[in-house]
Write an enzyme that holds these catalytic residues in place. Sequence first.
Site, PDB file in Angstrom:
ATOM      1  N   HIS A 111       1.198  -1.006   0.111  1.00  9.26           N
ATOM      2  CA  HIS A 111       0.051   0.216  -0.065  1.00  9.26           C
ATOM      3  C   HIS A 111       0.763   1.313  -0.234  1.00  9.26           C
ATOM      4  O   HIS A 111       0.521   2.279  -0.391  1.00  9.26           O
ATOM      5  CB  HIS A 111      -0.902  -0.258   1.487  1.00  9.26           C
ATOM      6  CG  HIS A 111      -1.168   0.695   2.229  1.00  9.26           C
ATOM      7  ND1 HIS A 111      -0.085  -0.858   2.890  1.00  9.26           N
ATOM      8  CD2 HIS A 111      -0.470   1.865   2.710  1.00  9.26           C
ATOM      9  CE1 HIS A 111      -0.104   0.065   4.715  1.00  9.26           C
ATOM     10  NE2 HIS A 111       0.235   1.091   4.513  1.00  9.26           N
ATOM     11  N   ASP A 161      -0.620  -7.418   1.598  1.00  9.09           N
ATOM     12  CA  ASP A 161      -0.007  -6.325   1.811  1.00  9.09           C
ATOM     13  C   ASP A 161       1.664  -5.824   1.393  1.00  9.09           C
ATOM     14  O   ASP A 161       2.431  -6.168   2.742  1.00  9.09           O
ATOM     15  CB  ASP A 161      -0.401  -5.555   2.857  1.00  9.09           C
ATOM     16  CG  ASP A 161      -0.427  -4.015   2.413  1.00  9.09           C
ATOM     17  OD1 ASP A 161       0.405  -3.557   1.861  1.00  9.09           O
ATOM     18  OD2 ASP A 161      -0.585  -3.432   3.770  1.00  9.09           O
ATOM     19  N   SER A 257       3.994   2.582   7.848  1.00  4.69           N
ATOM     20  CA  SER A 257       4.016   1.671   7.190  1.00  4.69           C
ATOM     21  C   SER A 257       4.504   1.225   6.577  1.00  4.69           C
ATOM     22  O   SER A 257       5.509   2.221   6.417  1.00  4.69           O
ATOM     23  CB  SER A 257       2.411   1.995   6.112  1.00  4.69           C
ATOM     24  OG  SER A 257       1.518   1.690   7.143  1.00  4.69           O
TER      25      SER A 257
END
Length: 305
Positions: A111, A161, A257
């Site tokens: 992402h 992901d 992230s």
Amino acid sequence: MKSFYIVFIFQLCLHDTWSRVKLIKIKNLTQELQHYNAPLLPRKIFANKLIRYKATLRLRKTIQRIIGGQPTDIKYHPYVAFLLQIHFPLGLDFRGGAVIIGEYWAVTAAHCFKYIDDPYIKQELAFVCGNTSNWKLGGNEHHIIKIFKHERYNATELDYDIGLVKVKEPFNGKYEKSIKWASRNYKYVDNAHAIVLGWGSTRPIHDTSIQDNLRFVAVRLVNQEECKKRYSREDTVVTSRMFCAFDKGKDACSFDSGGPLIRNKVLIGIVSWGPHSQCAHSTLPGVYTRVSIFDEPIRKKIKTK
Ligand SMILES: *[C@@H]1O[C@H](CO)[C@@H](O)[C@H](O)[C@H]1NC(C)=O
Ligand SMILES: *[C@@H]1O[C@H](CO)[C@@H](O)[C@H](O)[C@H]1NC(C)=O
Ligand SMILES: *[C@@H]1O[C@H](CO)[C@@H](O)[C@H](O)[C@H]1NC(C)=O
């Protein structure tokens, strides 16, 4: 970094998660928007760079930051890197964490690629940076040659992901070392301690600031069935490509992230998502990409030219 940039920092990596979690309660969108559009910090001069913070709107969600942790130095964690994109005339965007896993390779969350654009890669304006604890200093910049998003990555579910980044210049700085990742048969032990690292926000609610200095926090792995159960109450799916970890008042958060979760010096997870309402939630853990599942695909890919 070359010469002089005025730097605007936009929110990065966090956004996509927001469609995922259904516990979003936006009471007043106007207020939210104003909040996120407001300059978060005054202008500051860093070295020869004029930095201005500007956050664009992101409905929060999720992307993880370090909550309840403390600063650390890159020399203790030389596999930690980050994604950076420059846009002209005057922008420098932090795009999330990354982990060095080979001489020319880093792994991150798929992402995080949402805002790393092909034209920027072609124009050599996208980088993986390492060898620094303070991301604003730039560290060693490695031009991104190509990004590989997992072919089954699902942006709605944040399933699969994971992504790989190939760079032009080798990771050979003093504090740029690859880390071993969990092999296919790695066993994720309930309650085991692990450490998550990143430059993400440090306050659990509606915080969009990126920290200058790398931070870490210790969390505990959560039983998979237990985590599935907790999220199913929120209508949110935890797949077998994911696993969960947190501790009381400790979690990853926005802008973490793509960064590493490590245990015994092995990369076992990549920061992926968390409950929309806040980080370090009392009952909903942070969710990580289960690296061991991708052992073989990673091995194969980084052997390619
Ligand atoms: C939402 O927030 C804006 C800005 O603070 C305010 O002007 C507006 O009246 C609020 N709307 C409601 C329904 O509370
Ligand atoms: C992502 O997952 C959702 C839910 O399983 C599914 O409806 C959707 O089609 C998937 N999207 C892609 C691009 O595979
Ligand atoms: C990396 O960081 C160290 C410590 O700050 C520094 O001595 C070194 O010159 C940097 N660059 C490289 C290529 O190692």
